[in-house]
Enzyme design. Structure first.
Site, PDB file in Angstrom:
ATOM      1  N   HIS A 139       0.808  -1.226   0.000  1.00 32.83           N
ATOM      2  CA  HIS A 139       0.000   0.000   0.000  1.00 32.83           C
ATOM      3  C   HIS A 139       0.840   1.275   0.000  1.00 32.83           C
ATOM      4  CE1 HIS A 139      -3.682  -2.179   0.430  1.00 32.83           C
ATOM      5  NE2 HIS A 139      -3.431  -2.619   1.650  1.00 32.83           N
ATOM      6  N   ASP A 176      -3.164 -10.489  -2.339  1.00 30.04           N
ATOM      7  CA  ASP A 176      -3.689  -9.939  -1.081  1.00 30.04           C
ATOM      8  C   ASP A 176      -5.128  -9.459  -1.348  1.00 30.04           C
ATOM      9  OD1 ASP A 176      -2.383  -8.489   1.661  1.00 30.04           O
ATOM     10  OD2 ASP A 176      -4.156  -7.499   0.838  1.00 30.04           O
ATOM     11  N   HIS A 178      -6.599  -6.910  -0.426  1.00 31.53           N
ATOM     12  CA  HIS A 178      -6.682  -5.465  -0.656  1.00 31.53           C
ATOM     13  C   HIS A 178      -5.937  -5.089  -1.941  1.00 31.53           C
ATOM     14  CE1 HIS A 178      -6.945  -6.136   3.783  1.00 31.53           C
ATOM     15  NE2 HIS A 178      -8.004  -5.355   3.618  1.00 31.53           N
ATOM     16  N   ASP A 264      -5.132 -12.636   3.415  1.00 32.82           N
ATOM     17  CA  ASP A 264      -6.348 -12.044   3.966  1.00 32.82           C
ATOM     18  C   ASP A 264      -7.564 -12.244   3.056  1.00 32.82           C
ATOM     19  OD1 ASP A 264      -5.079 -10.336   2.209  1.00 32.82           O
ATOM     20  OD2 ASP A 264      -4.897  -8.677   3.626  1.00 32.82           O
TER      21      ASP A 264
END
Ligand code: ZN
Length: 368
Positions: A139, A176, A178, A264
């Protein structure tokens, strides 16, 4: 040749403070354990040891990335900011990225871990490698940290690979849950890196990761987002790899594949709303390995990102490592058959439609 395995106890000492989940203290919620804490990572590392798999892996040691190496993808001001805050006792890298005293040095070791894993693969010391680093990186954007991430570990490692080995085409497959917005931002105008991200639609960061974000200028077509509706299980994820990721890789013909690996998207993760089991991660790993064998002599580096279920991340991680190394341990994931039986675990029509939309992006990718 074997699989490289890199971790370090210092990664577990990166201190994310006393937030409750993601809520910092002082916002009307009792201080508690942040989701991004060492436990899921430490348990993953411990299971690799307890399962005996570690005896079949080549243990790699990280070094610290230099500030020069970090500066290939981050601004000097961002580096100085994290360095000063870390020396002063910690703070927030900008948005949901708390850290404590000494986290700057640990973040350098995290980025350096990704570099060392990549070096081992490129030098032919191992066939492929997994770097269990922390803090995560995908991120972090060039001038800010974000979402538990301080520096873009994968971005730093890729720029190192280009500078050191002269690679002209590197692909990332970020699974991931996200959006890998930071990695995307670092290479958005750059055709020398194909960035692919599978993620839950508009989960984090906000308003990020749509199919329309397809790269810019010279990089047009070289960023592929696969936003998936919440509730996707193994069926949808495997379909997304088969329909979008693998064909994109075949078209791009990378010389190296890097997987920012988050667990995740698993069915019991507190921060995602997906249903992938360790068997799903196992199958995704098989598909990426096959593509790597076909396209780039098997050169594959995985760099750890998210995954917040203390009890389940270790099973997902072990499954991935078992596939990478070709060694099956006696550890059984008792959740996998239960999750396999959950309703809508197989590909659903609305999921297929989302994947078909992303598959159209392959036409925008110039073939090599
Ligand atoms: Zn994540």
């Amino acid at each position: 040749m074997t699989t490289g395995w890199l971790s370090h106890e210092l990664y577990m000492w990166h201190d994310t403070g006393a937030s409750a989940g993601v809520m910092p203290p002082g916002l009307g919620v009792q201080p508690g354990t942040p989701y991004e804490n060492p436990e899921s990572k430490r348990r993953f590392r411990n299971l690799v040891e307890v399962s005996g798999l570690i005896d079949h892996l080549k243990v790699l040691k990280p070094r610290s990335a230099t500030e020069h190496e970090i500066e290939r993808v981050h601004t000097r001001a961002h580096i100085e900011n994290i360095k000063a805050m870390s020396a002063a006792g910690g703070g927030d890298a900008s948005y949901l990225s708390p850290f404590g005293r000494g986290s700057f040095e640990i973040a350098l070791l995290s980025a350096g871990g990704a570099i060392c894993a990549l070096d081992a693969v490129m030098r032919g010391e191992v066939k492929n490698a997994y770097a269990l680093v922390r803090p995560p990186g995908h991120h972090a954007v060039p001038d800010l940290g974000m979402g538990f991430c301080l520096f873009g570990n994968v971005g730093v490692a890729i720029r190192h690979a280009q500078a050191t080995y002269g690679l002209e085409r590197i692909a990332t497959v970020d699974w991931d849950v996200h959006h890998g917005n930071g990695t995307q931002a670092m290479f958005y105008r750059d055709p020398s890196v194909l960035t692919i991200s599978l993620h839950q639609d508009n989960l984090f960061p906000a308003d990020s990761g749509s199919c329309e974000e397809n790269g810019e200028a010279e990089g047009k077509g070289f960023n592929i987002n696969i936003p998936l509706p919440p509730g996707c299980g193994n069926g949808a994820y495997v379909e997304a790899l088969r329909r979008v990721v693998i064909p994109a890789l075949q078209r791009y013909r990378p010389e190296l594949i890097v997987v920012p690996s988050g667990f995740d998207a698993a069915g019991v993760d507190p921060l995602g709303r997906m249903m992938v089991s360790s068997d799903g991660y196992r199958e995704m790993t098989r598909l990426v390995l096959t593509a790597a064998d076909e396209l780039c002599g098997g050169k594959l580096v995985m760099v750890h990102e998210g995954g917040y279920s203390e009890s389940y991340v270790p099973y997902c991680g072990l499954a991935v490592l078992e596939e990478m190394s070709g060694v099956r341990t006696s550890i059984e994931d008792i959740w996998a058959p239960l999750m396999a039986n959950w309703g809508q675990q197989a590909l659903q029509p609305h999921q297929a439609a989302a994947i078909a939309k992303a598959a159209q992006l392959i036409e925008n990718l110039p073939s090599r």
